[in-house]
Write a protein that holds these residues in place. Sequence first.
Motif, PDB file in Angstrom:
ATOM      1  N   ILE A 141       9.515   2.261   7.014  1.00 50.12           N
ATOM      2  CA  ILE A 141       9.132   2.246   5.594  1.00 50.12           C
ATOM      3  C   ILE A 141      10.298   2.706   4.724  1.00 50.12           C
ATOM      4  N   ILE A 142      10.883   3.826   5.098  1.00 55.88           N
ATOM      5  CA  ILE A 142      11.919   4.408   4.224  1.00 55.88           C
ATOM      6  C   ILE A 142      13.199   3.565   4.247  1.00 55.88           C
ATOM      7  N   ASP A 143      13.632   3.196   5.448  1.00 56.01           N
ATOM      8  CA  ASP A 143      14.921   2.492   5.534  1.00 56.01           C
ATOM      9  C   ASP A 143      14.898   1.141   4.828  1.00 56.01           C
ATOM     10  N   HIS A 144      13.752   0.469   4.866  1.00 54.05           N
ATOM     11  CA  HIS A 144      13.691  -0.846   4.237  1.00 54.05           C
ATOM     12  C   HIS A 144      13.541  -0.778   2.725  1.00 54.05           C
ATOM     13  N   THR A 145      13.297   0.408   2.192  1.00 58.44           N
ATOM     14  CA  THR A 145      13.000   0.482   0.754  1.00 58.44           C
ATOM     15  C   THR A 145      13.879   1.442  -0.031  1.00 58.44           C
ATOM     16  N   LYS A 146      14.509   2.403   0.654  1.00 56.80           N
ATOM     17  CA  LYS A 146      15.127   3.502  -0.106  1.00 56.80           C
ATOM     18  C   LYS A 146      16.266   3.021  -1.013  1.00 56.80           C
ATOM     19  N   ILE A 180      -3.736  -3.741   4.888  1.00 52.00           N
ATOM     20  CA  ILE A 180      -2.436  -3.225   5.349  1.00 52.00           C
ATOM     21  C   ILE A 180      -1.969  -2.111   4.422  1.00 52.00           C
ATOM     22  N   LEU A 181      -0.987  -1.350   4.907  1.00 55.00           N
ATOM     23  CA  LEU A 181      -0.349  -0.335   4.068  1.00 55.00           C
ATOM     24  C   LEU A 181       0.962  -0.925   3.566  1.00 55.00           C
ATOM     25  N   ARG A 182       1.155  -0.858   2.250  1.00 62.31           N
ATOM     26  CA  ARG A 182       2.383  -1.414   1.686  1.00 62.31           C
ATOM     27  C   ARG A 182       3.219  -0.329   1.036  1.00 62.31           C
ATOM     28  N   ALA A 183       4.525  -0.440   1.193  1.00 64.57           N
ATOM     29  CA  ALA A 183       5.459   0.449   0.489  1.00 64.57           C
ATOM     30  C   ALA A 183       6.396  -0.439  -0.325  1.00 64.57           C
ATOM     31  N   VAL A 184       6.568  -0.093  -1.589  1.00 66.58           N
ATOM     32  CA  VAL A 184       7.364  -0.937  -2.488  1.00 66.58           C
ATOM     33  C   VAL A 184       8.310  -0.062  -3.300  1.00 66.58           C
ATOM     34  N   LEU A 196       2.830  -2.403   6.830  1.00 69.67           N
ATOM     35  CA  LEU A 196       2.484  -1.844   8.134  1.00 69.67           C
ATOM     36  C   LEU A 196       1.004  -2.091   8.376  1.00 69.67           C
ATOM     37  N   PRO A 197       0.601  -2.220   9.644  1.00 66.17           N
ATOM     38  CA  PRO A 197      -0.841  -2.230   9.902  1.00 66.17           C
ATOM     39  C   PRO A 197      -1.429  -0.924   9.358  1.00 66.17           C
ATOM     40  N   LEU A 198      -2.620  -1.007   8.800  1.00 58.76           N
ATOM     41  CA  LEU A 198      -3.181   0.170   8.136  1.00 58.76           C
ATOM     42  C   LEU A 198      -3.460   1.281   9.148  1.00 58.76           C
ATOM     43  N   SER A 381       7.452  -8.951   7.671  1.00 56.53           N
ATOM     44  CA  SER A 381       6.805  -7.702   7.250  1.00 56.53           C
ATOM     45  C   SER A 381       7.605  -7.009   6.155  1.00 56.53           C
ATOM     46  N   ALA A 382       8.880  -7.339   6.034  1.00 56.38           N
ATOM     47  CA  ALA A 382       9.676  -6.783   4.928  1.00 56.38           C
ATOM     48  C   ALA A 382      10.293  -7.944   4.155  1.00 56.38           C
ATOM     49  N   ILE A 383      10.111  -7.945   2.846  1.00 55.97           N
ATOM     50  CA  ILE A 383      10.777  -8.954   2.019  1.00 55.97           C
ATOM     51  C   ILE A 383      11.499  -8.254   0.870  1.00 55.97           C
ATOM     52  N   TYR A 384      12.491  -8.941   0.353  1.00 64.04           N
ATOM     53  CA  TYR A 384      13.312  -8.376  -0.720  1.00 64.04           C
ATOM     54  C   TYR A 384      13.434  -9.417  -1.830  1.00 64.04           C
ATOM     55  N   VAL A 385      13.320  -8.945  -3.070  1.00 63.15           N
ATOM     56  CA  VAL A 385      13.490  -9.851  -4.212  1.00 63.15           C
ATOM     57  C   VAL A 385      14.757  -9.410  -4.937  1.00 63.15           C
ATOM     58  N   LEU A 386      15.601 -10.356  -5.232  1.00 64.30           N
ATOM     59  CA  LEU A 386      16.894 -10.032  -5.847  1.00 64.30           C
ATOM     60  C   LEU A 386      17.074 -10.885  -7.098  1.00 64.30           C
ATOM     61  N   MET A 387      17.381 -10.213  -8.213  1.00 59.39           N
ATOM     62  CA  MET A 387      17.631 -10.955  -9.456  1.00 59.39           C
ATOM     63  C   MET A 387      19.083 -11.426  -9.474  1.00 59.39           C
ATOM     64  N   PRO A 388      19.335 -12.608 -10.031  1.00 61.95           N
ATOM     65  CA  PRO A 388      20.700 -13.128 -10.055  1.00 61.95           C
ATOM     66  C   PRO A 388      21.512 -12.561 -11.213  1.00 61.95           C
TER      67      PRO A 388
END
Lengths: 391, 439
Positions: A141-146, A180-184, A196-198, A381-388
């Motif tokens: 959770i932390i590494d994919h979002t921090k 599911i449990l989501r971290a954003v 993550l599975p809840l 399970s992890a996605i990223y949105v990036l503005m141009p």
Amino acid sequence: MKITIEQSVLLKGIAHVQGIVEVKSTFPVLANILIQTKGSDLQLSTTDFTIDAVELIPCTTVSDKGSLTVNAHTLYGIVKKLADGTQVEIHKADDSDLVSIRAGRSVFKLPTIDSADFPEIRSEVALPNQFDLTISELKTIIDHTKFAMSTDDTRYYLNGLYIHVKDYKHENPESNEAPILRAVSTDGHRLARVELPLPEGAANIHPPGESGFIIPRKTILELRKLIDEDMGKDSLPIVKVSISNEFIRFSYGNVVITSKLVDGKFPDYERVIPTTNDKRLEVDCASFRLAVERVSTLSTELSKVVRLSLKDRTLTVNVSSSENGSGLDEIEADYNGEPMEVGFNWKYLLDVTDQIQGGIALFKLADSNGPAVISDISDQSAIYVLMPMRV
Amino acid sequence: MTPVKGGFALVDCNNFYCSCERVFNPRLEGRPVVVLSNNDGCIVARSAEAKALGIKMGAPFFKIKEQLEQQRVEVFSSNYTLYGDMSARVMSILTDAVPRSEVYSIDECFLQLDGLWQPNESHARLPWASELRQRVRQWTGIPVSIGMAPTKTLAKLANRIAKKQTSGVCDLGLDPDSAAVKAALADFPLEDIWGIGRQWSVRLQAMGVSSALDLRNLPDSWLRARMGVNGLRIAAELRGIRCHSLESEGVDKKSCVVSRSFGRSLRELAPIRAAVATHAARAAQKLRHDGLLARQIRVTLMTNRFAADGSHHGAESYESSLAADLGRWSNDGQIFVAAATRLTEAIFVSGKAYKKAMVFCPVLESESRVTADIFAPVETAQQRRLMAAMDEITSRYGRSSLKFAAEVAGGSRGEKWEMRRDRISPNYTTRMSELLRLH
């Protein structure tokens, strides 16, 4: 108060809690660590009013019970430099404002502030909802979002990690998808979302369909430091998470971190994740990273844009600045759309592709002005949105 | 092969605004001429003859109006359309003369002279400069001075010397240790050195440093300790070591201000709102021109700070100001005008006699540095094309050829906000109806 304790035990304990202490604090007592005897143990506590950290460590001897507060960073600096394995004596006479730290032939006398002046620690306040996370789940959770958490105080509600339960059935009663449990996290330029599975017990942390919780950035970063030392060990302890509308608590081994939640509303992030981006770019993630790293050598403070030119089976990565010249790198890629050019901040591209563990990164694009959705092609399970950026 | 070093030339137009006025009005030759700032406020340009009469730069026009009339000084409102067009003509000749150049300001241009001559052709430098000066004068009517030297700082210094010579050119050569360079430096006041302001010049003089030569001879450790790396660079440039190259990209502006006094005091909201909308549209257009974006816009309305006799109104003067977040980094005129209009309506107080409006964008970012905001509406390619088309039209047919509706709304009493420009010369070069007529 008079106790003795082994140097390595004391050092580890202080190391776990001293990160909370602000280097420059408005209130002098917040620069201090609260040291209290608890039976045959010693309790170390720090706080910055938002986050409290408490750790219980075993003493070798407790000759005289009591409590004191002393500058946390000074004490940490001293204990770190004492010889391994020595017994450290901490002694403060009732009629003195000084605490003496004695180890071998070293003696330090440090000023203290009365422990009665130390703010109340909330480690025992009851929080109604509990669930467990494994260390590897928390790390994921932390590494994919921090990296995407904001540091901009004007949008304080983005300065943290948003967690909530995504209940598909609540949104659509006919859905068969499990909750599911989501971290954003987002800083307004990029967004990271991990699922993550809840975990058991997490279903009721907030009413279905209502907003989740924003955990402050500092809490997340301290937590990550804390679990880091145990990563790679054979048996990993579980992190117990307790939560209310106001606080979240992480109990891990002998450490308890209790943090206020950010009092704000996280924006409707689902609205900004594109669902109709029809241009797909598949590229070997390692080659892409290397190409971006190479050309970004030429980027400057004035221009951080990397231009991606997409055409059939070739991706051209290009940086140009009037100061440093220009550089381009070509890599093979699979692209299904019309030829197009799109620019991104090179640092953001590396932050995102750092998180992609599999071999192939998938970029879903609409046009050169709209956001891109990036993920590991084999793990959604992890996605990223990036503005141009403008090119 | 590396081109032979030739140093730099700084070409500076002499009394540029006054010279522009003279080009189309030859009877001004030999007569004292001054140009006034916006709204005919104070003196911003003086011809050599006006300087000789002791007219001070920045002097308020209303205070010296009678004196100017007595001395039969020709007075002009500033005509930036004319000056901008004349500047473009001069710069076009200069930039064509060398492979690399940098337009430094409306009336100054650095030329890089590398590779123009072989080492044994140094005698050709001065004739080349004289011929270039002659060409600019003949093709545009504008007199220029040219200073040549190994570095940009020395070229600035050479240009100051050139201005005082009848030839209008000065070449300090390529040897920074020559007697000519040393003599020029010894004679050169500190405050006139590029990069040394008045404050530094006072401080340096207090430390016993009185000329450019003194500064150049200071030890590096002294310079670094007291003046930092910038001081070290100035001294190095004076020693002939090139620290400043041509800037091909303009130095990033940190903020943007568009501010004008009204021709007369305004009490009604409509003309003030139209004025602020015009300023906001202009600010956005300036940002687009420079490839910059703003995130915040501030509008300020002010009453007159001075009474008719020039005395300060003090507590009676009134100023109100409000800022708004644009919600994204932008240089879109529509967004600027809408935000500025809302701010004006919020701060306008009825009954006040407003004299001036200002639009200020406090923090700017380069377009190439900004990542779009994920929560802001995506700026469409169509919006960008609209602004580009607007810029194209206004650059071809003049700024007043295409406006936002909010810019032209007038008050019920028909109050106009435009600047006072009672003494403006015709737009000889940009408006067909104002072309010079030969009878």
